[in-house]
Design a protein around this motif. Structure first.
Motif, PDB file in Angstrom:
ATOM      1  N   LEU A  50       0.830  -1.198   0.000  1.00 19.13           N
ATOM      2  CA  LEU A  50       0.000   0.000   0.000  1.00 19.13           C
ATOM      3  C   LEU A  50       0.871   1.257   0.000  1.00 19.13           C
ATOM      4  N   ILE A  51       1.937   1.238   0.793  1.00 21.32           N
ATOM      5  CA  ILE A  51       2.819   2.407   0.865  1.00 21.32           C
ATOM      6  C   ILE A  51       3.530   2.629  -0.464  1.00 21.32           C
ATOM      7  N   SER A  52       3.994   1.551  -1.095  1.00 21.59           N
ATOM      8  CA  SER A  52       4.786   1.674  -2.318  1.00 21.59           C
ATOM      9  C   SER A  52       3.941   1.833  -3.570  1.00 21.59           C
ATOM     10  N   GLY A  53       2.634   1.593  -3.461  1.00 25.90           N
ATOM     11  CA  GLY A  53       1.769   1.754  -4.610  1.00 25.90           C
ATOM     12  C   GLY A  53       1.531   0.490  -5.412  1.00 25.90           C
ATOM     13  N   ALA A  78       7.374   6.172  -6.373  1.00 20.26           N
ATOM     14  CA  ALA A  78       8.840   6.044  -6.384  1.00 20.26           C
ATOM     15  C   ALA A  78       9.484   7.401  -6.617  1.00 20.26           C
ATOM     16  N   ARG A  79       8.920   8.193  -7.510  1.00 16.87           N
ATOM     17  CA  ARG A  79       9.502   9.508  -7.792  1.00 16.87           C
ATOM     18  C   ARG A  79       9.262  10.482  -6.650  1.00 16.87           C
ATOM     19  N   GLN A  80       8.225  10.243  -5.855  1.00 14.96           N
ATOM     20  CA  GLN A  80       8.008  11.066  -4.665  1.00 14.96           C
ATOM     21  C   GLN A  80       9.041  10.750  -3.588  1.00 14.96           C
ATOM     22  N   GLY A  81       9.609   9.523  -3.633  1.00 18.29           N
ATOM     23  CA  GLY A  81      10.677   9.222  -2.679  1.00 18.29           C
ATOM     24  C   GLY A  81      10.494   7.965  -1.854  1.00 18.29           C
ATOM     25  N   VAL A  82       9.751   6.974  -2.370  1.00 26.73           N
ATOM     26  CA  VAL A  82       9.622   5.684  -1.681  1.00 26.73           C
ATOM     27  C   VAL A  82      10.331   4.628  -2.523  1.00 26.73           C
ATOM     28  N   ALA A  83      11.248   3.897  -1.909  1.00 26.47           N
ATOM     29  CA  ALA A  83      11.932   2.795  -2.581  1.00 26.47           C
ATOM     30  C   ALA A  83      11.832   1.565  -1.702  1.00 26.47           C
ATOM     31  N   ALA A 103      19.516   1.663 -12.924  1.00 28.77           N
ATOM     32  CA  ALA A 103      18.066   1.762 -13.162  1.00 28.77           C
ATOM     33  C   ALA A 103      17.367   2.436 -11.988  1.00 28.77           C
ATOM     34  N   GLY A 104      17.814   2.152 -10.780  1.00 27.55           N
ATOM     35  CA  GLY A 104      17.236   2.807  -9.609  1.00 27.55           C
ATOM     36  C   GLY A 104      17.530   4.287  -9.578  1.00 27.55           C
ATOM     37  N   ALA A 105      18.721   4.670 -10.048  1.00 29.77           N
ATOM     38  CA  ALA A 105      19.090   6.083 -10.065  1.00 29.77           C
ATOM     39  C   ALA A 105      18.320   6.855 -11.133  1.00 29.77           C
ATOM     40  N   VAL A 106      18.040   6.211 -12.247  1.00 32.26           N
ATOM     41  CA  VAL A 106      17.388   6.887 -13.371  1.00 32.26           C
ATOM     42  C   VAL A 106      15.895   7.075 -13.137  1.00 32.26           C
ATOM     43  N   PHE A 107      15.249   6.069 -12.539  1.00 31.52           N
ATOM     44  CA  PHE A 107      13.788   6.079 -12.467  1.00 31.52           C
ATOM     45  C   PHE A 107      13.232   6.444 -11.094  1.00 31.52           C
ATOM     46  N   GLY A 108      14.093   6.667 -10.112  1.00 33.82           N
ATOM     47  CA  GLY A 108      13.605   6.908  -8.761  1.00 33.82           C
ATOM     48  C   GLY A 108      13.500   8.381  -8.405  1.00 33.82           C
ATOM     49  N   HIS A 109      13.575   8.651  -7.109  1.00 36.50           N
ATOM     50  CA  HIS A 109      13.353   9.985  -6.570  1.00 36.50           C
ATOM     51  C   HIS A 109      14.447  10.968  -6.991  1.00 36.50           C
TER      52      HIS A 109
END
Length: 244
Positions: A50-53, A78-83, A103-109
């Motif tokens: 639920l937290i991560s969507g 994820a872009r709001q800042g949840v990983a 991939a985590g650096a490109v598509f995340g927060h």
């Protein structure tokens, strides 16, 4: 007073007649390492979903640093800042360790590209114990090393909140000590972490506060030592001897 990083208010999720998360509320402070514990089937992973969507709540709301994220698709959260990491490791199997982390650096927060993303990937792989293995295909790695890559990938976005779903599961005793030290180091860096975990020694040594779930409900919240000594929590984990 420390600011609230994440607030869960009356979250509910049902699958048909099964209520997996039943009106659960709690707050996690910025920089806190917060435990989410309970027996198997208690709703912990559903709460992380639920937290991560990965799932949308049927009721209630989840707020990240003042922004309501419940109902957003996972990539926007994820872009709001949840990983997060997962109980069963999820990799990009055709890629090596470096590119999984990139991939985590490109598509995340915190979005990094090119040389910056590559440098961050190498630093994070070294942090999790994989220095020199940047170009090893993840499909050729052991399960433990894949978990390390997945953690580095989650960290690559510099998340506001990091969700660890039983990251210590499956580690042998020496690896477990290394894993606990690594999570402690992440916490010392000021990261906000919510960890679902069955290893109670890790919860005791790492977390100041925790929530206990059972059958979808929150049954206890507070300081770890007080919570783990509570009779209702003990019964939830061990069962009632009178039922034997």
């Amino acid at each position: 007073m420390t600011a609230v990083a994440l607030s869960v208010n009356g979250a509910r999720k049902a699958f048909g007649g099964l209520v997996a998360v039943n009106d659960v509320s709690f707050e996690v402070r910025e920089g806190e390492l917060f435990g989410l514990i309970g027996p198997n089937g208690s709703g912990k992973t559903t709460m992380l979903n639920l937290i991560s969507g990965a799932l949308r709540p049927d009721a209630g709301e989840i707020v990240l640093s003042g922004t309501r994220i419940s109902g957003m698709p996972a990539h926007k959260i994820a872009r709001q800042g949840v990983a997060r990491t997962f109980q069963l490791v999820r990799m990009l199997p055709a890629m090596d360790a470096e590119h999984n982390v990139i991939a985590g650096a490109v598509f995340g927060h915190r979005r990094l590209w090119g040389a910056q993303a590559r440098e961050a990937a190498h630093e994070l792989l070294a942090l999790v114990g994989l220095r020199g293995r940047e170009h090893v295909p993840v499909a050729a790695m052991t399960y433990i090393d894949q978990k390390r890559v997945e953690l580095a990938r989650a960290l690559a976005s510099d998340p506001r909140v990091l969700l660890l779903d039983e990251w210590l599961a499956g580690l042998n005793p020496s690896e477990l000590n290394i894993g606990i030290e690594l999570i402690a180091k992440l916490s010392e860096q000021g990261r906000t972490i919510i960890m679902v975990e069955h290893v109670m020694d890790a919860i005791r040594s790492l977390c100041g506060r925790c929530v206990v779930m059972n059958s979808g409900r929150k049954i206890k919240e507070g300081d770890v030592e007080d919570v783990l000594a509570d009779p209702e929590v003990v019964e939830a984990y061990l069962g009632d001897d009178d039922d034997a």
